[in-house]
Design a protein around this motif. Structure first.
Motif, PDB file in Angstrom:
ATOM      1  N   SER A 143       0.853  -1.200   0.000  1.00 39.79           N
ATOM      2  CA  SER A 143       0.000   0.000   0.000  1.00 39.79           C
ATOM      3  C   SER A 143       0.884   1.244   0.000  1.00 39.79           C
ATOM      4  N   GLY A 144       0.258   2.378  -0.229  1.00 38.12           N
ATOM      5  CA  GLY A 144       0.983   3.645  -0.140  1.00 38.12           C
ATOM      6  C   GLY A 144       1.431   3.925   1.285  1.00 38.12           C
ATOM      7  N   THR A 145       0.608   3.517   2.251  1.00 38.31           N
ATOM      8  CA  THR A 145       0.960   3.724   3.654  1.00 38.31           C
ATOM      9  C   THR A 145       2.211   2.923   4.005  1.00 38.31           C
ATOM     10  N   THR A 193      -3.765  16.746   4.432  1.00 43.28           N
ATOM     11  CA  THR A 193      -3.414  15.596   3.610  1.00 43.28           C
ATOM     12  C   THR A 193      -4.262  14.440   4.093  1.00 43.28           C
ATOM     13  N   PHE A 194      -4.179  13.323   3.388  1.00 39.55           N
ATOM     14  CA  PHE A 194      -4.840  12.113   3.859  1.00 39.55           C
ATOM     15  C   PHE A 194      -4.107  11.637   5.119  1.00 39.55           C
ATOM     16  N   ILE A 195      -4.832  11.082   6.052  1.00 38.52           N
ATOM     17  CA  ILE A 195      -4.264  10.739   7.366  1.00 38.52           C
ATOM     18  C   ILE A 195      -3.067   9.789   7.257  1.00 38.52           C
ATOM     19  N   ALA A 196      -2.990   9.008   6.160  1.00 36.81           N
ATOM     20  CA  ALA A 196      -1.898   8.035   6.024  1.00 36.81           C
ATOM     21  C   ALA A 196      -0.522   8.698   6.117  1.00 36.81           C
ATOM     22  N   THR A 197      -0.405   9.949   5.663  1.00 34.50           N
ATOM     23  CA  THR A 197       0.892  10.641   5.734  1.00 34.50           C
ATOM     24  C   THR A 197       1.370  10.695   7.186  1.00 34.50           C
ATOM     25  N   PRO A 230       7.037  16.494   2.293  1.00 31.73           N
ATOM     26  CA  PRO A 230       6.134  17.317   1.482  1.00 31.73           C
ATOM     27  C   PRO A 230       5.139  16.409   0.767  1.00 31.73           C
ATOM     28  N   VAL A 231       3.886  16.860   0.685  1.00 35.50           N
ATOM     29  CA  VAL A 231       2.849  16.066   0.019  1.00 35.50           C
ATOM     30  C   VAL A 231       2.530  16.721  -1.322  1.00 35.50           C
ATOM     31  N   HIS A 232       2.653  15.951  -2.395  1.00 41.00           N
ATOM     32  CA  HIS A 232       2.324  16.470  -3.731  1.00 41.00           C
ATOM     33  C   HIS A 232       0.812  16.337  -3.908  1.00 41.00           C
ATOM     34  N   GLU A 285       9.296  12.219  -0.175  1.00 44.68           N
ATOM     35  CA  GLU A 285       8.119  12.753  -0.873  1.00 44.68           C
ATOM     36  C   GLU A 285       6.904  11.849  -0.658  1.00 44.68           C
ATOM     37  N   ASP A 286       5.780  12.451  -0.309  1.00 51.14           N
ATOM     38  CA  ASP A 286       4.513  11.725  -0.400  1.00 51.14           C
ATOM     39  C   ASP A 286       3.965  11.994  -1.794  1.00 51.14           C
ATOM     40  N   ALA A 287       4.253  11.040  -2.697  1.00 55.24           N
ATOM     41  CA  ALA A 287       3.858  11.176  -4.104  1.00 55.24           C
ATOM     42  C   ALA A 287       2.628  10.317  -4.405  1.00 55.24           C
ATOM     43  N   CYS A 288       1.867   9.973  -3.364  1.00 56.52           N
ATOM     44  CA  CYS A 288       0.733   9.047  -3.514  1.00 56.52           C
ATOM     45  C   CYS A 288      -0.340   9.569  -4.458  1.00 56.52           C
ATOM     46  N   GLN A 289      -0.379  10.895  -4.692  1.00 60.66           N
ATOM     47  CA  GLN A 289      -1.378  11.468  -5.610  1.00 60.66           C
ATOM     48  C   GLN A 289      -0.717  12.044  -6.863  1.00 60.66           C
ATOM     49  N   PHE A 323      -1.042   2.864  -5.069  1.00 59.58           N
ATOM     50  CA  PHE A 323      -1.800   2.391  -6.229  1.00 59.58           C
ATOM     51  C   PHE A 323      -3.192   1.949  -5.791  1.00 59.58           C
ATOM     52  N   TYR A 324      -3.732   2.613  -4.795  1.00 56.32           N
ATOM     53  CA  TYR A 324      -5.136   2.450  -4.417  1.00 56.32           C
ATOM     54  C   TYR A 324      -5.972   2.659  -5.696  1.00 56.32           C
ATOM     55  N   PRO A 325      -7.079   1.912  -5.862  1.00 54.58           N
ATOM     56  CA  PRO A 325      -7.769   1.926  -7.156  1.00 54.58           C
ATOM     57  C   PRO A 325      -8.080   3.312  -7.733  1.00 54.58           C
ATOM     58  N   GLY A 326      -8.403   4.267  -6.895  1.00 51.05           N
ATOM     59  CA  GLY A 326      -8.785   5.583  -7.419  1.00 51.05           C
ATOM     60  C   GLY A 326      -7.628   6.505  -7.767  1.00 51.05           C
ATOM     61  N   LYS A 327      -6.385   6.090  -7.514  1.00 49.19           N
ATOM     62  CA  LYS A 327      -5.239   6.963  -7.821  1.00 49.19           C
ATOM     63  C   LYS A 327      -4.994   6.992  -9.335  1.00 49.19           C
ATOM     64  N   ASN A 328      -4.159   7.904  -9.815  1.00 56.66           N
ATOM     65  CA  ASN A 328      -3.928   8.009 -11.274  1.00 56.66           C
ATOM     66  C   ASN A 328      -3.444   6.684 -11.857  1.00 56.66           C
ATOM     67  N   HIS A 371     -11.622  17.165  -0.087  1.00 59.59           N
ATOM     68  CA  HIS A 371     -10.287  16.696   0.268  1.00 59.59           C
ATOM     69  C   HIS A 371      -9.474  17.835   0.890  1.00 59.59           C
ATOM     70  N   TYR A 372      -9.537  17.976   2.225  1.00 64.30           N
ATOM     71  CA  TYR A 372     -10.134  17.061   3.177  1.00 64.30           C
ATOM     72  C   TYR A 372     -10.979  17.893   4.137  1.00 64.30           C
ATOM     73  N   PRO A 373     -12.062  17.340   4.688  1.00 61.75           N
ATOM     74  CA  PRO A 373     -12.967  18.175   5.478  1.00 61.75           C
ATOM     75  C   PRO A 373     -12.408  18.587   6.843  1.00 61.75           C
TER      76      PRO A 373
HETATM   77  C1  LIG Z   1      -3.712   7.542  -0.909  1.00 58.12           C
HETATM   78  C2  LIG Z   1      -2.743   8.299  -0.098  1.00 58.12           C
HETATM   79  C3  LIG Z   1      -1.894   7.690   0.839  1.00 58.12           C
HETATM   80  C4  LIG Z   1      -2.014   6.262   1.259  1.00 58.12           C
HETATM   81  O1  LIG Z   1      -2.037   5.320   0.291  1.00 58.12           O
HETATM   82  P1  LIG Z   1      -2.762   3.883   0.554  1.00 58.12           P
HETATM   83  O2  LIG Z   1      -2.360   3.118  -0.658  1.00 58.12           O
HETATM   84  O3  LIG Z   1      -4.220   4.136   0.654  1.00 58.12           O
HETATM   85  O4  LIG Z   1      -2.179   3.314   1.793  1.00 58.12           O
HETATM   86  C5  LIG Z   1      -0.952   8.487   1.465  1.00 58.12           C
HETATM   87  N1  LIG Z   1      -0.854   9.793   1.226  1.00 58.12           N
HETATM   88  C6  LIG Z   1      -1.678  10.423   0.367  1.00 58.12           C
HETATM   89  C7  LIG Z   1      -1.512  11.893   0.158  1.00 58.12           C
HETATM   90  C8  LIG Z   1      -2.657   9.708  -0.301  1.00 58.12           C
HETATM   91  O5  LIG Z   1      -3.482  10.341  -1.141  1.00 58.12           O
END
Ligand SMILES: *Cc1c(COP(=O)(O)O)cnc(C)c1O
Length: 401
Positions: A63-65, A89-93, A152-154, A178-182, A210-215, A338-340
């Motif tokens: 996972s991205g996390t 950012t998404f909490i995973a960061t 830094p979160v992109h 880098e948090d390049a998850c998006q 690579f969560y399903p909704g990512k690019n 994104h995000y409330p």
């Molecule tokens: C989706 C996302 C993550 C986490 O990725 P997962 O694959 O869902 O674990 C981390 N940071 C950001 C900014 C995201 O959008």
């Protein structure tokens, strides 16, 4: 009443329907070899994704996390450290920082881009921290913990201002992850190097989801770390596989964070389309910008001249956002927020002790951002409908004095 068909926030059905045969072939190959974890499909994807980004290595993980957690640990974050990131950012960061044993510290974001404000990073390091002259380490004044890294979160597919962040990080001996998850394929023009650089190539390491909704999305959970550093690469490979360098030789405690072969095979199929899909997203963004440029009350995404975003999300700012969202929902237009709640105000991080007002830019953004439908197959007709309905909704919302 409108008769326009519903415009979904995200269409994950069309691309999967188009590629169904290729996905079935991947599944059959996995069944034929019973190689479900690791193996040639994972190796192949890692090589191709590293090539796409322009790094020496890519390490596939679950996972991205996981990618972010492993990247931080491998890059040198230790239990008790502080790692600086942003609250919107998404909490995973922040979770990945905590799971690496560190404490997240937040700095506010830029009003226009919603990415880390380098001046806020600098003032955090200069006001809330001090520099130990003998060790050259930056430590927080409150707890004395070492500030080890910055993430830094992109955000939304647009890169943070990496030259400025990198310069400050170098002055303070901070590792950049880098948090390049998006941001798969997003680019940043580095003035320092006078060239465009891709997300995932600038920090010591970077994390992709690579969560399903990512690019670039799997048909399940998946992620990857990119790096040019052989040591970080080797460490991430051990961390994802119980700390093993070889079977039953555990160099360290690790995790079960491997990428499975079927997801890797699916990602290889989709990676071939990623550049075209990103270009379609950029076209959709240009269409929205054209339709909405003169729409009163709607602030379009800001793109600095150093940025080529890949529009994971298309986020506008509107006053009275909740009412606008409700009226769009009623008109059959799917939207997101994104995000409330900025992370420092979410229940999970009450322990960090920040109240409302601590990060005003992020807090204001949380109340006004609205993500419009954005995906490669979004049609111009649907975009026209979204723009009309948005203009209509914004005009109908009473402006508070
Ligand atoms: C989706 C996302 C993550 C986490 O990725 P997962 O694959 O869902 O674990 C981390 N940071 C950001 C900014 C995201 O959008």
């Amino acid at each position: 009443m409108s008769t326009h068909p519903i415009v979904p926030f995200l269409d994950l059905l069309t691309p999967h329907r188009q590629l169904e045969e290729a996905f079935v072939a991947v599944f059959k190959r996995a069944l034929a070899t019973a190689g479900f974890i690791g193996g040639p499909m994972v190796d192949g994807f890692e090589r191709e994704f590293a090539d796409f980004c322009g790094t020496c290595h890519a390490v596939g993980v679950a996972s991205g996390t996981d990618a972010l957690r492993f990247a931080l640990i491998a890059a040198g974050v230790q239990p008790g450290d502080v790692v600086v990131t942003v609250p919107n950012t998404f909490i995973a960061t922040a979770e990945a920082i905590s799971q690496a044993g560190a404490t997240p510290a937040f700095v506010d974001v830029d009003e226009r881009t919603f990415t880390m404000d380098p001046e806020r990073l600098r003032s955090y390091l200069e006001r809330d921290c001090s520099r130990d002259p003998s060790t050259r380490k930056t430590t927080t004044r409150r707890t004395g913990a070492i500030v080890r890294a910055v993430v830094p979160v992109h955000l939304f597919g647009q890169m943070a201002d990496m030259d400025a962040i990198g310069e400050i990080a170098a002055e303070h001996d901070l590792i950049v992850v880098e948090d390049a998850c998006q941001a798969h394929g997003a680019e940043y023009f580095s003035k320092a190097q006078s060239r465009w650089r891709r997300a995932g190539t600038i920090g010591a390491a970077a994390a992709f989801s690579f969560y399903p909704g990512k690019n670039l999305g799997a048909c399940g959970e998946a992620g990857a770390i990119t790096t040019d550093d052989d040591r970080i690469d080797a460490c991430c490979r051990m961390l994802r596989d119980h700390g093993q360098s070889r079977k039953y030789v555990h160099e360290m405690e690790g995790y079960n964070g491997r990428l499975d072969a079927i997801q890797a095979g699916i990602l290889r199929v989709k990676l071939e389309r990623l550049a075209a899909w990103n270009a379609q997203r950029q076209t959709c963004a240009a269409v929205y910008a054209d339709l909405l440029q003169d729409c009163p009350g709607v602030t379009l995404p800001y793109v600095p001249d150093w940025s080529r975003p890949v529009y994971h999300l298309f986020v506008v700012r509107v006053a009275g956002r909740d009412a606008v969202q409700q009226s769009l929902t009623a008109a059959g237009v799917g939207t997101g927020i994104h995000y409330p709640i900025p992370l420092h105000l979410t229940t999970a991080y009450v322990r960090l002790g920040h109240g409302p007002g601590a990060f005003p830019v992020a807090e204001r953004a949380a109340g006004e951002v609205l993500s419009l439908p954005m995906f490669p197959h979004l049609s111009p007709g649907s975009q026209r409908y979204v723009a009309e309905q948005l203009a209509h909704s914004v005009a109908a919302v009473p402006v508070r004095a």
